[in-house]
Design an enzyme around this catalytic site. Structure first.
Site, PDB file in Angstrom:
ATOM      1  N   CYS A  92       0.799  -1.225   0.000  1.00 15.63           N
ATOM      2  CA  CYS A  92       0.000   0.000   0.000  1.00 15.63           C
ATOM      3  C   CYS A  92       0.832   1.276   0.000  1.00 15.63           C
ATOM      4  CB  CYS A  92      -0.875   0.067   1.254  1.00 15.63           C
ATOM      5  SG  CYS A  92      -1.947  -1.325   1.463  1.00 15.63           S
ATOM      6  N   GLY A  99      -0.025   0.579  -5.019  1.00 13.82           N
ATOM      7  CA  GLY A  99      -1.237  -0.223  -4.865  1.00 13.82           C
ATOM      8  C   GLY A  99      -2.290   0.202  -5.839  1.00 13.82           C
ATOM      9  N   ASN A 111      -0.010   0.764   5.726  1.00 14.05           N
ATOM     10  CA  ASN A 111       0.893   0.098   4.780  1.00 14.05           C
ATOM     11  C   ASN A 111       1.714  -0.904   5.578  1.00 14.05           C
ATOM     12  OD1 ASN A 111       4.049   1.027   3.310  1.00 14.05           O
ATOM     13  ND2 ASN A 111       2.701  -0.619   2.702  1.00 14.05           N
ATOM     14  N   GLY A 112       1.696  -2.163   5.158  1.00 21.48           N
ATOM     15  CA  GLY A 112       2.510  -3.160   5.849  1.00 21.48           C
ATOM     16  C   GLY A 112       1.717  -4.420   6.142  1.00 21.48           C
ATOM     17  N   TYR A 171      13.156  -1.667  -5.906  1.00 17.50           N
ATOM     18  CA  TYR A 171      12.028  -1.670  -6.836  1.00 17.50           C
ATOM     19  C   TYR A 171      10.835  -0.795  -6.439  1.00 17.50           C
ATOM     20  CZ  TYR A 171       7.841  -3.601  -9.141  1.00 17.50           C
ATOM     21  OH  TYR A 171       6.671  -3.757  -9.811  1.00 17.50           O
ATOM     22  N   SER A 224      11.241  -0.198 -14.373  1.00 16.05           N
ATOM     23  CA  SER A 224      12.022  -0.251 -13.139  1.00 16.05           C
ATOM     24  C   SER A 224      13.465  -0.693 -13.354  1.00 16.05           C
ATOM     25  CB  SER A 224      11.332  -1.169 -12.127  1.00 16.05           C
ATOM     26  OG  SER A 224      11.036  -2.402 -12.755  1.00 16.05           O
ATOM     27  N   ASP A 251      17.164  -6.277 -15.349  1.00 15.84           N
ATOM     28  CA  ASP A 251      15.915  -6.082 -14.601  1.00 15.84           C
ATOM     29  C   ASP A 251      16.267  -5.753 -13.159  1.00 15.84           C
ATOM     30  OD1 ASP A 251      13.242  -5.887 -14.110  1.00 15.84           O
ATOM     31  OD2 ASP A 251      12.731  -7.919 -14.746  1.00 15.84           O
TER      32      ASP A 251
END
Ligand code: SF4
Length: 536
Positions: free
Chosen positions: A9, A36, A110-111, A253, A294, A356
């Site tokens: 999140c 998210g 978040n978490g 990332y 990314s 990547d």
């Protein structure tokens, strides 16, 4: 791409009584959308109540201009979600609303809380009903439970933090105040920004501060509770900080490259990772290409280090976001082609290095290698700008179970063969740490060394045979207490503190009659810093 790995999140909070806080939150959530994409929500406190609007979908799908215009207030929080703990329906979208006596609170999280199942069971046994199976609702209900006992929201949050185990960054509002608090290891990120004067914001990343014009002030400290209201910004240490364990996958990332942490942008750190990767796993090739978006900073660094040409070999369809309209079986077969397409004019006849950010399940890498070969590449060398992901995450990232992780099931040669690459290389854990600022990190998904104790219940079904995680620290005593035991302990501490106050007020500290949490704030505000942050 990170093999479709998901952050759980993004959160945002703003206290700015003279501004359009709902609209500000909307734009901040758009900046955090990468964290998210399943649901989005905003809650606004207008001085007398809390209003919330949330739904499944992207931020732009959930809110219309009219929705935002109807949400007036002085304080707001927002949330965008990719859910891992609990159900994924509308009920699980956040902010989560609940009531404590007559007070409405909204919480955004978040978490992941590793002990939420146990806490949920205890709360249910105490007669507290639940609407969802999410860890966020457990946190909200626990805050309500302790607040009713202690009569103060701040003591409710503090006692809840004493019981929670895992990684969390939370923002919470009532009708006239904003709270922000973070786990004692600082696993999940949370930063504080200033909009001028006593107008403040908190956010998962600094890119959300930039979009609303806020200046970065500092991180919310591990274990800290920040409260912002008409009285200004006040801080207290909810629980003692523990060994610092910032999630290093934010650096690899999750965070946006233009966000800043510990004085460095994630772009620069990722570029350094590319340089280091090239030093550790050099290869002779005609062209270095990134897996967009990314992999770009690391690919640039990789090419620069080896003096190889850098180019665009893959084009990303930016508009294939998480969607509720599922592709047909026929379209699903196209897999990665729905998101990426190769540029034959660029890759044909070339020996490529494809960089990547990470390789998690390996399925995406395999498909991209095939895509490049189909477009005419003669060799495809794959490089991962992070170490092998071998261990599941329990603190807010959806890495799944260990059997889904390619590096846990295969050795390097088997992985190369599975992906179909000519060669395969990963950055070492030491190399990764060497590219990031010198602070404490969680790197458990690479090393199996977990900062927060992993309970036995996970061992049975989350780890492959032969793998044994290492818990770096035992959970504190309070995390092993029952809710009732902790409530009794807090009550005792309250009485002892009240008795101490009567006997000997500390010199230079204005000890007001009030709850112990109010006293704690006054102690902190007694020593004011020289910055403009007057009350911290
Ligand atoms: S296990 Fe990995 S993804 Fe999870 S918090 Fe730690 S570093 Fe981040």
């Amino acid at each position: 791409m990170a093999d479709d790995l998901h952050e759980e999140c993004g959160v945002f909070g703003v206290w700015a009584p003279d501004s359009d806080v709902a609209r500000m939150t909307y734009f901040a959530l758009r900046a955090l959308q990468h964290r998210g994409q399943e649901s989005a929500g905003i809650a606004v406190g207008n001085g007398s109540t809390v209003l919330v609007r949330k739904d499944l979908g992207l931020v732009t799908q959930v809110f219309s201009d009219a929705d935002l215009s109807a949400m007036h207030g002085k304080v707001a929080i927002g949330h965008c979600r990719y859910g891992t703990a609990g159900a994924k329906g509308w009920e699980s979208a956040q902010p989560h609303l609940s009531t404590i006596n007559d007070v409405i609170i909204a919480l955004a999280h978040n978490g992941t809380l590793v002990n939420f199942d146990d806490l949920r069971r205890e709360l249910i046994a105490a007669g507290i009903p639940f609407r969802t199976n999410t860890d966020s609702e457990v946190a909200a209900k626990l805050i309500g439970y302790f607040t009713q006992l202690g009569h103060h929201l701040r003591t409710g949050i503090r006692d809840t933090m004493r019981m929670l185990e895992g990684g969390y960054a939370m923002v919470l509002i009532r009708e006239n105040a904003l709270y922000a608090f973070r786990d004692p290891h600082g696993i999940r990120p949370l930063v504080l920004g200033n909009l001028g004067g006593q107008n403040w914001v908190v956010a998962s990343e600094t890119c959300a501060l930039d979009i609303v014009g806020a200046k970065f002030v500092r991180e919310v400290r591990p274990g800290e509770i920040i409260r912002i209201s008409d009285d200004g910004l006040k801080s207290q240490q909810g629980v003692e900080p523990r060994a610092a364990a910032n999630c290093i996958f934010e650096h690899v990332y999750f965070s946006r490259p233009d966000s800043v942490k510990d004085g460095s942008s994630f772009y620069l750190m990722r570029n350094r990772m590319g340089h280091r990767l090239a030093q550790e796993t050099p290869v002779d090739a005609d062209l270095v290409i990134p897996v967009p978006d990314s992999g770009m900073p690391a690919a640039e660094g990789f090419a620069a280090e080896l003096h190889l040409p850098y180019g665009t070999g893959l084009i990303k369809n930016r508009y294939v976001a998480r969607t509720f309209i599922q592709p047909t079986q026929e379209l699903r077969k196209l897999g990665v082609r729905m998101k990426l397409n190769a540029l034959p004019d660029v890759v044909r006849g070339k020996r490529l290095v494809m960089v990547d950010d990470s390789i998690v399940r390996g399925t995406t890498s395999k498909q991209i290698v095939q895509l490049l070969r189909d477009a005419g590449a003669t060799e495809v060398h794959v490089r991962s700008a992070s170490p092998m992901v071998m261990w599941p995450c329990f603190y807010g990232i959806d890495t799944g179970t260990q059997d889904q992780l390619l590096a846990a099931r295969m050795n390097l040669e088997e992985m190369r063969d599975y992906i179909g690459a000519n060669s395969l290389g990963f950055l070492s854990p030491e190399g990764l740490l060497g590219c990031c600022p010198k602070v404490g990190y969680c790197h458990a998904c690479f090393t199996g060394r977990y900062p927060v104790e992993v309970s036995k219940q996970y061992w049975n079904d989350r780890f492959l045979e032969g793998f044994e995680p290492t818990s770096l620290e035992r959970s504190p005593e309070t995390a092993h207490m029952s809710i009732e035991e902790l409530a009794a302990r807090s009550e005792r501490e309250f009485e002892e503190a009240a008795a101490d106050e009567k006997v000997a007020p500390a010199a230079g500290v204005a000890v007001a009659a009030g709850a112990p949490d109010e006293k704690a704030e006054q102690v902190e505000t007694g020593a004011q810093p020289e910055t403009g942050e007057q009350h911290v």
